[in-house]
Design a protein around this motif. Sequence first.
Motif, PDB file in Angstrom:
ATOM      1  N   ILE A 167      -2.592  12.002  -2.638  1.00  0.00           N
ATOM      2  CA  ILE A 167      -3.446  11.117  -3.429  1.00  0.00           C
ATOM      3  C   ILE A 167      -4.668  10.793  -2.589  1.00  0.00           C
ATOM      4  CG2 ILE A 167      -3.634   8.858  -4.546  1.00  0.00           C
ATOM      5  CD1 ILE A 167      -0.618   8.960  -5.015  1.00  0.00           C
ATOM      6  N   LEU A 168      -5.813  11.293  -3.011  1.00  0.00           N
ATOM      7  CA  LEU A 168      -7.024  11.144  -2.212  1.00  0.00           C
ATOM      8  C   LEU A 168      -7.690   9.792  -2.423  1.00  0.00           C
ATOM      9  CD1 LEU A 168      -8.597  14.714  -2.601  1.00  0.00           C
ATOM     10  CD2 LEU A 168      -7.148  13.826  -0.766  1.00  0.00           C
ATOM     11  N   ASP A 169      -7.646   9.268  -3.655  1.00  0.00           N
ATOM     12  CA  ASP A 169      -8.298   7.990  -3.933  1.00  0.00           C
ATOM     13  C   ASP A 169      -7.432   6.835  -3.424  1.00  0.00           C
ATOM     14  OD1 ASP A 169     -10.375   9.294  -5.162  1.00  0.00           O
ATOM     15  OD2 ASP A 169      -9.420   9.218  -7.141  1.00  0.00           O
ATOM     16  N   SER A 170      -8.074   5.719  -3.222  1.00  0.00           N
ATOM     17  CA  SER A 170      -7.366   4.527  -2.763  1.00  0.00           C
ATOM     18  C   SER A 170      -6.325   4.113  -3.800  1.00  0.00           C
ATOM     19  CB  SER A 170      -8.356   3.385  -2.527  1.00  0.00           C
ATOM     20  OG  SER A 170      -7.669   2.213  -2.159  1.00  0.00           O
ATOM     21  N   SER A 171      -5.116   3.888  -3.323  1.00  0.00           N
ATOM     22  CA  SER A 171      -4.040   3.511  -4.235  1.00  0.00           C
ATOM     23  C   SER A 171      -3.031   2.663  -3.475  1.00  0.00           C
ATOM     24  CB  SER A 171      -3.360   4.756  -4.809  1.00  0.00           C
ATOM     25  OG  SER A 171      -2.336   4.403  -5.699  1.00  0.00           O
ATOM     26  N   ILE A 172      -2.574   1.581  -4.114  1.00  0.00           N
ATOM     27  CA  ILE A 172      -1.601   0.715  -3.474  1.00  0.00           C
ATOM     28  C   ILE A 172      -0.428   0.472  -4.420  1.00  0.00           C
ATOM     29  CG2 ILE A 172      -3.320  -0.429  -2.036  1.00  0.00           C
ATOM     30  CD1 ILE A 172      -3.159  -2.799  -3.959  1.00  0.00           C
ATOM     31  N   ALA A 185      17.223  -2.619   3.077  1.00  0.00           N
ATOM     32  CA  ALA A 185      15.869  -3.160   3.216  1.00  0.00           C
ATOM     33  C   ALA A 185      15.216  -3.388   1.860  1.00  0.00           C
ATOM     34  CB  ALA A 185      15.009  -2.202   4.037  1.00  0.00           C
ATOM     35  N   ASP A 186      14.402  -4.430   1.788  1.00  0.00           N
ATOM     36  CA  ASP A 186      13.536  -4.652   0.633  1.00  0.00           C
ATOM     37  C   ASP A 186      12.200  -3.970   0.891  1.00  0.00           C
ATOM     38  OD1 ASP A 186      15.539  -6.206  -0.381  1.00  0.00           O
ATOM     39  OD2 ASP A 186      14.578  -8.123   0.119  1.00  0.00           O
ATOM     40  N   ILE A 187      11.629  -3.373  -0.151  1.00  0.00           N
ATOM     41  CA  ILE A 187      10.302  -2.751  -0.050  1.00  0.00           C
ATOM     42  C   ILE A 187       9.287  -3.770  -0.542  1.00  0.00           C
ATOM     43  CG2 ILE A 187       8.942  -0.707  -0.575  1.00  0.00           C
ATOM     44  CD1 ILE A 187      11.543   0.582  -1.637  1.00  0.00           C
ATOM     45  N   CYS A 188       8.278  -4.043   0.263  1.00  0.00           N
ATOM     46  CA  CYS A 188       7.319  -5.107  -0.055  1.00  0.00           C
ATOM     47  C   CYS A 188       6.060  -4.564  -0.728  1.00  0.00           C
ATOM     48  CB  CYS A 188       6.937  -5.854   1.211  1.00  0.00           C
ATOM     49  SG  CYS A 188       8.340  -6.368   2.242  1.00  0.00           S
ATOM     50  N   ALA A 189       5.346  -3.693  -0.049  1.00  0.00           N
ATOM     51  CA  ALA A 189       4.085  -3.152  -0.565  1.00  0.00           C
ATOM     52  C   ALA A 189       3.724  -1.914   0.244  1.00  0.00           C
ATOM     53  CB  ALA A 189       2.970  -4.192  -0.484  1.00  0.00           C
ATOM     54  N   PHE A 190       2.755  -1.140  -0.288  1.00  0.00           N
ATOM     55  CA  PHE A 190       2.423   0.116   0.383  1.00  0.00           C
ATOM     56  C   PHE A 190       0.999   0.537   0.063  1.00  0.00           C
ATOM     57  CE2 PHE A 190       3.132   4.947   0.476  1.00  0.00           C
ATOM     58  CZ  PHE A 190       2.818   5.023   1.833  1.00  0.00           C
ATOM     59  N   ASP A 191       0.239   0.815   1.103  1.00  0.00           N
ATOM     60  CA  ASP A 191      -1.100   1.405   0.964  1.00  0.00           C
ATOM     61  C   ASP A 191      -0.932   2.918   1.055  1.00  0.00           C
ATOM     62  OD1 ASP A 191      -3.686   2.259   1.016  1.00  0.00           O
ATOM     63  OD2 ASP A 191      -4.266   1.136   2.816  1.00  0.00           O
ATOM     64  N   MET A 192      -0.971   3.602  -0.090  1.00  0.00           N
ATOM     65  CA  MET A 192      -0.663   5.029  -0.121  1.00  0.00           C
ATOM     66  C   MET A 192      -1.720   5.891   0.565  1.00  0.00           C
ATOM     67  SD  MET A 192       1.399   5.805  -3.629  1.00  0.00           S
ATOM     68  CE  MET A 192       0.365   4.956  -4.804  1.00  0.00           C
ATOM     69  N   ALA A 193      -2.885   5.318   0.825  1.00  0.00           N
ATOM     70  CA  ALA A 193      -3.917   6.077   1.533  1.00  0.00           C
ATOM     71  C   ALA A 193      -3.490   6.407   2.961  1.00  0.00           C
ATOM     72  CB  ALA A 193      -5.224   5.296   1.544  1.00  0.00           C
ATOM     73  N   SER A 194      -2.578   5.627   3.512  1.00  0.00           N
ATOM     74  CA  SER A 194      -2.136   5.876   4.883  1.00  0.00           C
ATOM     75  C   SER A 194      -1.302   7.143   4.998  1.00  0.00           C
ATOM     76  CB  SER A 194      -1.325   4.684   5.394  1.00  0.00           C
ATOM     77  OG  SER A 194      -0.142   4.511   4.623  1.00  0.00           O
ATOM     78  N   ALA A 195      -0.802   7.644   3.859  1.00  0.00           N
ATOM     79  CA  ALA A 195       0.019   8.864   3.867  1.00  0.00           C
ATOM     80  C   ALA A 195      -0.519   9.870   2.862  1.00  0.00           C
ATOM     81  CB  ALA A 195       1.468   8.531   3.546  1.00  0.00           C
ATOM     82  N   SER A 196      -1.849   9.979   2.785  1.00  0.00           N
ATOM     83  CA  SER A 196      -2.462  10.825   1.754  1.00  0.00           C
ATOM     84  C   SER A 196      -2.118  12.302   1.906  1.00  0.00           C
ATOM     85  CB  SER A 196      -3.983  10.648   1.784  1.00  0.00           C
ATOM     86  OG  SER A 196      -4.502  11.031   3.063  1.00  0.00           O
ATOM     87  N   LYS A 197      -1.789  12.754   3.126  1.00  0.00           N
ATOM     88  CA  LYS A 197      -1.446  14.164   3.321  1.00  0.00           C
ATOM     89  C   LYS A 197       0.020  14.453   3.009  1.00  0.00           C
ATOM     90  CE  LYS A 197      -5.106  15.243   6.618  1.00  0.00           C
ATOM     91  NZ  LYS A 197      -5.437  15.757   7.972  1.00  0.00           N
ATOM     92  N   SER A 198       0.741  13.389   2.672  1.00  0.00           N
ATOM     93  CA  SER A 198       2.119  13.564   2.201  1.00  0.00           C
ATOM     94  C   SER A 198       2.207  13.383   0.690  1.00  0.00           C
ATOM     95  CB  SER A 198       3.050  12.557   2.885  1.00  0.00           C
ATOM     96  OG  SER A 198       3.203  12.844   4.252  1.00  0.00           O
ATOM     97  N   ASN A 199       1.490  12.390   0.142  1.00  0.00           N
ATOM     98  CA  ASN A 199       1.544  12.160  -1.305  1.00  0.00           C
ATOM     99  C   ASN A 199       0.410  12.846  -2.055  1.00  0.00           C
ATOM    100  OD1 ASN A 199      -0.752  10.430  -0.949  1.00  0.00           O
ATOM    101  ND2 ASN A 199       0.607   8.681  -0.515  1.00  0.00           N
TER     102      ASN A 199
END
Length: 387
Positions: free
Chosen positions: A237-242, A221-235
């Motif tokens: 990262i509290l602030d918005s980050s893409i 698979a190719d990785i396209c993009a990611f909104d890291m806020a959707s997994a903030s309890k895993s990464n």
Amino acid sequence: LTKTTLTHKHPTPSQSQSHLTQYTIHPSIHPSIDQSRILIMPKLNAAAILFISAFGQIESKLRGHSRLSSTSGRRLGITTISGACTVANFSSKITGGESELASLLGTINNTDEMQNALDEKCRAALEGSVDLSDSTGRGPQFLKNFLDGGTAWNENYDEEISVLDSVQYTTSVFSPPDGGTSTAYPQYFSNFYLGDMECPLGAIECCYTSTRSSSSFSGNADICAFDMASASKSNHILDSSITYYDTASSNQAFCTGFAFDKGSFGDAVKYNTLFHMAMKENLYNSGYVKNIPGAPLCGCVEQMPIVDKVDCIEAVEGYTINDTTGEIGVSISWQSCSDEGTLKSYYNDVLHKSQMEKFFFNKKIVDAGTCDVAAESFMNDQMLVTI
């Protein structure tokens, strides 16, 4: 043997009497036998006999022995049933057909009556009986970290993982991982929740970027993009980050997943499927490790990056029935999904999903080779442009 009966009066108001039977060894017993080691069993009452019988059955189950039934005269056995929990499926596999099935279920030989009894027994068999967090032998925190991508199991190290080969996950249904965490930390296993809902789109995915085996990593698979806020309890990262990935690169990750309709067999055994996919097949058998940076290793599709392909597996429904007691259990197996073997086609064409569910799902898993378009659309949604 010679026998003498002694009478002893108890000092009770009723002055009840008890008889003690005393045995002595006859002088003609063979001289090679040590008389001090002879045990004479007195006559047992009904309660003692029932106790010994029950203990024998427990011992037999623990050790996996088969015994002859004293009531039916047939050997205890387990019959495996493939397919849905229906009278037709069960009676076709049981010797004696519907009449024998009715006897095992304790109902009259009537299809509706038997189906009602089967529904109840199969529903009970599908209730989670083993906490998924017990499967690793290391507790809930280790499992949570593994699903987030942060343990030695997620690295290239030659970490011992043989425990995974001994887990019985095809005949016992896993309940959602908890391990006692929900008391102090509700939804501690955040990978499988969106708000208060458990994977609302009904799809779970795992993605890998490396391997611990001697062979080179091969992605799908190719990785396209990611909104890291959707997994903030895993990464964490509290602030918005893409993240905008290099869409010119190909096959940067290996992704697999599964999906299910609400209330289906696949829904009931989804954590067994997760164990089979993430731990037994991908890690133990294939050696896949390392999560996509910023994303959990495994989670609801809503929490994962946008990718252009996800291989698909599905749980195959099956049951067992004890041919003496009528007890019903589960027998789970897995196969590649029908309809092209991709999660996207399976979700859109096989499952009974609404148009709204398909819309949001297809935002996360796009058509193969369209990562550049999907990434640009994602950036536009964020009111951003690439430089």
